[in-house]
Design a protein around this motif. Structure first.
Motif, mmCIF file in Angstrom:
data_model
loop_
_atom_site.group_PDB
_atom_site.id
_atom_site.type_symbol
_atom_site.label_atom_id
_atom_site.label_comp_id
_atom_site.label_asym_id
_atom_site.label_seq_id
_atom_site.Cartn_x
_atom_site.Cartn_y
_atom_site.Cartn_z
ATOM 1 N N GLU A 70 51.257 52.035 15.583
ATOM 2 C CA GLU A 70 50.014 51.262 15.686
ATOM 3 C C GLU A 70 49.473 51.282 17.113
ATOM 4 O OE1 GLU A 70 50.771 47.378 14.029
ATOM 5 O OE2 GLU A 70 50.211 48.070 12.024
ATOM 6 N N ALA A 71 50.368 51.294 18.091
ATOM 7 C CA ALA A 71 49.928 51.373 19.484
ATOM 8 C C ALA A 71 49.213 52.696 19.750
ATOM 9 C CB ALA A 71 51.123 51.217 20.421
ATOM 10 N N GLY A 72 49.739 53.784 19.193
ATOM 11 C CA GLY A 72 49.093 55.087 19.363
ATOM 12 C C GLY A 72 47.700 55.108 18.772
ATOM 13 N N VAL A 73 47.545 54.517 17.593
ATOM 14 C CA VAL A 73 46.223 54.432 16.958
ATOM 15 C C VAL A 73 45.277 53.593 17.808
ATOM 16 C CG1 VAL A 73 44.946 53.583 14.949
ATOM 17 C CG2 VAL A 73 47.145 54.748 14.630
ATOM 18 N N ALA A 74 45.759 52.436 18.285
ATOM 19 C CA ALA A 74 44.911 51.526 19.059
ATOM 20 C C ALA A 74 44.448 52.162 20.367
ATOM 21 C CB ALA A 74 45.665 50.230 19.342
ATOM 22 N N TYR A 75 45.352 52.876 21.034
ATOM 23 C CA TYR A 75 44.995 53.513 22.305
ATOM 24 C C TYR A 75 43.964 54.618 22.096
ATOM 25 C CZ TYR A 75 45.633 55.730 26.884
ATOM 26 O OH TYR A 75 45.438 56.263 28.142
ATOM 27 N N ALA A 76 44.159 55.417 21.064
ATOM 28 C CA ALA A 76 43.182 56.471 20.760
ATOM 29 C C ALA A 76 41.829 55.865 20.423
ATOM 30 C CB ALA A 76 43.681 57.325 19.601
ATOM 31 N N THR A 77 41.838 54.781 19.658
ATOM 32 C CA THR A 77 40.586 54.117 19.276
ATOM 33 C C THR A 77 39.831 53.627 20.502
ATOM 34 O OG1 THR A 77 41.550 53.428 17.162
ATOM 35 C CG2 THR A 77 39.604 52.224 17.919
ATOM 36 N N ALA A 78 40.557 53.056 21.468
ATOM 37 C CA ALA A 78 39.913 52.576 22.690
ATOM 38 C C ALA A 78 39.250 53.725 23.436
ATOM 39 C CB ALA A 78 40.941 51.880 23.581
ATOM 40 N N GLN A 79 39.912 54.871 23.518
ATOM 41 C CA GLN A 79 39.336 56.019 24.226
ATOM 42 C C GLN A 79 38.124 56.585 23.479
ATOM 43 O OE1 GLN A 79 42.625 58.745 24.818
ATOM 44 N NE2 GLN A 79 43.124 57.805 26.788
ATOM 45 N N ILE A 80 38.214 56.630 22.170
ATOM 46 C CA ILE A 80 37.090 57.126 21.372
ATOM 47 C C ILE A 80 35.870 56.234 21.560
ATOM 48 C CG2 ILE A 80 36.277 57.408 18.981
ATOM 49 C CD1 ILE A 80 39.289 58.229 18.369
ATOM 50 N N ASN A 81 36.071 54.934 21.552
ATOM 51 C CA ASN A 81 34.947 54.005 21.667
ATOM 52 C C ASN A 81 34.425 53.877 23.090
ATOM 53 O OD1 ASN A 81 34.904 53.558 18.924
ATOM 54 N ND2 ASN A 81 36.201 51.736 19.015
ATOM 55 N N GLU A 82 35.225 54.231 24.081
ATOM 56 C CA GLU A 82 34.735 54.287 25.456
ATOM 57 C C GLU A 82 33.696 55.395 25.614
ATOM 58 O OE1 GLU A 82 38.085 54.819 28.014
ATOM 59 O OE2 GLU A 82 38.800 52.750 27.785
ATOM 60 N N ALA A 83 33.789 56.406 24.754
ATOM 61 C CA ALA A 83 32.888 57.555 24.836
ATOM 62 C C ALA A 83 31.713 57.461 23.869
ATOM 63 C CB ALA A 83 33.675 58.835 24.568
ATOM 64 N N THR A 84 31.549 56.333 23.201
ATOM 65 C CA THR A 84 30.501 56.209 22.175
ATOM 66 C C THR A 84 29.106 56.507 22.717
ATOM 67 O OG1 THR A 84 31.763 54.616 20.869
ATOM 68 C CG2 THR A 84 29.390 54.634 20.548
ATOM 69 N N ALA A 85 28.812 56.049 23.937
ATOM 70 C CA ALA A 85 27.480 56.269 24.511
ATOM 71 C C ALA A 85 27.160 57.755 24.629
ATOM 72 C CB ALA A 85 27.389 55.603 25.880
ATOM 73 N N ASP A 86 28.197 58.575 24.828
ATOM 74 C CA ASP A 86 28.000 60.019 24.980
ATOM 75 C C ASP A 86 28.053 60.764 23.653
ATOM 76 O OD1 ASP A 86 27.839 59.851 27.815
ATOM 77 O OD2 ASP A 86 30.030 59.791 27.929
ATOM 78 N N THR A 87 28.856 60.243 22.715
ATOM 79 C CA THR A 87 29.080 60.980 21.467
ATOM 80 C C THR A 87 28.315 60.425 20.270
ATOM 81 O OG1 THR A 87 30.976 59.621 20.808
ATOM 82 C CG2 THR A 87 31.425 61.501 22.256
ATOM 83 N N GLY A 88 27.982 59.146 20.307
ATOM 84 C CA GLY A 88 27.320 58.511 19.176
ATOM 85 C C GLY A 88 28.283 58.007 18.118
ATOM 86 N N LEU A 89 29.591 58.337 18.259
ATOM 87 C CA LEU A 89 30.575 57.946 17.246
ATOM 88 C C LEU A 89 31.326 56.683 17.658
ATOM 89 C CD1 LEU A 89 32.185 58.668 14.623
ATOM 90 C CD2 LEU A 89 33.820 59.820 16.124
ATOM 91 N N THR A 90 31.313 55.689 16.785
ATOM 92 C CA THR A 90 32.127 54.490 16.955
ATOM 93 C C THR A 90 33.224 54.495 15.904
ATOM 94 O OG1 THR A 90 30.251 53.194 17.781
ATOM 95 C CG2 THR A 90 32.138 51.964 16.919
ATOM 96 N N LEU A 91 34.451 54.179 16.323
ATOM 97 C CA LEU A 91 35.576 54.138 15.386
ATOM 98 C C LEU A 91 36.002 52.703 15.138
ATOM 99 C CD1 LEU A 91 37.735 55.658 13.733
ATOM 100 C CD2 LEU A 91 39.172 55.668 15.790
#
Length: 424
Positions: A70-91
């Protein structure tokens, strides 16, 4: 410690270390997400919300693996959502409990997750548990993506092209463990085996390798999930007087071990990924000195930067650092790959994402190598093909969603009943 890696059948050597413990990330949740088959494709950078669920073991006989996953999922999610402004994708992630085949938490959790409209479910850790709900998940047209399933059953399973895993098949772990036991000079072997697809499958491959090396398996009694007494299995194995005993179990090993102490030398005990743990003061000092075990995946030494970052992330969230890191990297990579496949597809539709998972893992063979979500996303949004090399390894899915490259670590217990690098 030794690490054996396979890339399309080739075995090579290496070195590394690992650590263990437990923690839950139960309060993280999200909602929403478009999983309808008619979901329209998005333009590059267009706003999308991808919703996934997890069915990882918060309870049951693999609960010690839930926290790092679960920690691995949560950490990846934080990184993905940090990039939302550039990618348009929210997880968004909805966390759920797989439980095991005894408490059957999945019977309520999987319908709950599917009812939330998830595009994918990450889990379960146990192969036997995953087999209880894979038909329900893929039958609903949703991706099932396990970070830890190792049973060979999934390689040929009729999954509608919707099942993927970042952990390797136990064909390799069985080969490594069987050869290790033989190389240690043991001529006869007893096993206590969990009676499910994971346990019996892995036991079969251990047997095959050990006997090919000239050894003989003299006893291999099984038990079922939920059993609390193992006297009959222990008596059968001990009566066969084997040179070594392999414990192909989950958390039940803590009940089995005390009855073996004094009946077989500690350095003749062998563990597997389902029970390899730092037992510490659970048992008298020296109880496990010299015992060995195997664990799929790259080792903590080789991914130290990742585990340091993961602990820093958890600390910032007010959560204690992990002591157990098993399958954290595989869970992180599963989450990153799902987001990248969604970007590449321009869609949150499960089928569209599944079609892109092989490509973004490098399975198509024509992508540009990248090692972070942001870097890979930039390639995709620029019109290129990304080839994500993960924290857990290159991954590179084949046509059935199995990684084509894998590593197996070998570990040894010290006098403090914790394990570290095997230097043999």
């Amino acid at each position: 410690m030794s690490v054996f890696s396979r890339s399309r059948g080739k075995v090579v050597g290496g070195i590394a270390v690992v650590g263990v413990g437990a923690l839950f990330l139960a309060g993280c949740a999200g909602s929403g997400g478009d999983t309808e088959s008619s979901a329209p494709a998005a333009e590059a950078g267009e706003e999308m919300t991808l919703t996934i669920g997890t069915a990882l073991p918060q309870t049951g006989n693999l609960a010690f693996l839930g926290p790092p996953e679960e920690a691995g999922v949560a950490y990846a999610t934080a990184q993905i959502n940090e990039a939302t402004a550039d990618t348009g994708l929210t997880l968004d992630v909805i966390y759920g409990d797989s439980g095991d085949t005894d408490n059957k938490a999945y019977e309520t959790e999987i319908p709950r997750l599917l009812g939330e409209g998830v595009s994918a479910i990450i889990g379960a850790a146990s192969s036997g548990t995953s087999l209880q709900f894979i038909d329900q998940v893929v039958g609903a047209g949703v991706i099932q993506f396990s970070p830890a399933n190792t049973s060979d059953v999934f390689t040929t399973y009729d999954d509608n092209g919707l099942y993927f895993r970042t952990a390797p098949s136990d064909v390799l772990q069985g080969e490594v463990l069987g050869n290790l036991i033989a190389e240690d000079g043991n001529q006869t072997l007893g096993m206590i085996v969990l009676n499910d697809s994971y346990g019996t499958g892995l036991a079969g491959y251990v047997t095959e390798a050990f006997e090919a090396a000239g050894g003989e398996v003299v006893a291999a009694p099984t038990y079922n999930t939920g059993d609390t007494s193992f006297d009959a299995q222990i008596s059968e194995v001990v009566a066969a007087a084997p040179d070594a005993i392999a414990l192909i179990t989950f958390e039940e090993v803590t009940t089995i071990l005390p009855s073996l102490f004094g009946q077989i030398p500690s350095d003749k005990l062998y563990f597997v990924d389902g029970n390899l743990s730092n037992f510490g003061d659970q048992f008298p000092a020296g109880s496990l000195t010299g015992a060995k075990g195997t664990l799929p995946g790259l080792t903590i030494d080789s991914i130290a930067a990742f585990t340091d970052e993961l602990d820093a992330f958890l600390e910032a969230e007010g959560i204690a650092a992990l002591e157990e890191y098993s399958y954290a990297a595989e869970s992180y990579d599963a989450t990153i790959l799902l987001a990248l496949a969604s970007l590449a597809a321009g869609s949150t539709d499960s089928a569209a994402i599944a079609e892109k998972l092989v490509e973004v893992s490098g399975g198509s063979g024509d992508g540009e190598s990248c090692s972070s979500y942001a870097e890979c996303a930039e390639i995709i949004l620029g019109g290129g093909v990304a080839d994500y090399d993960g924290v857990s390894g290159p991954i590179t899915f084949d046509e059935v969603g199995d990684p084509t490259e894998a590593s197996i670590g070998i570990y040894e217990f010290g006098d403090d009943n914790t394990y570290a690098a095997y230097e043999g």
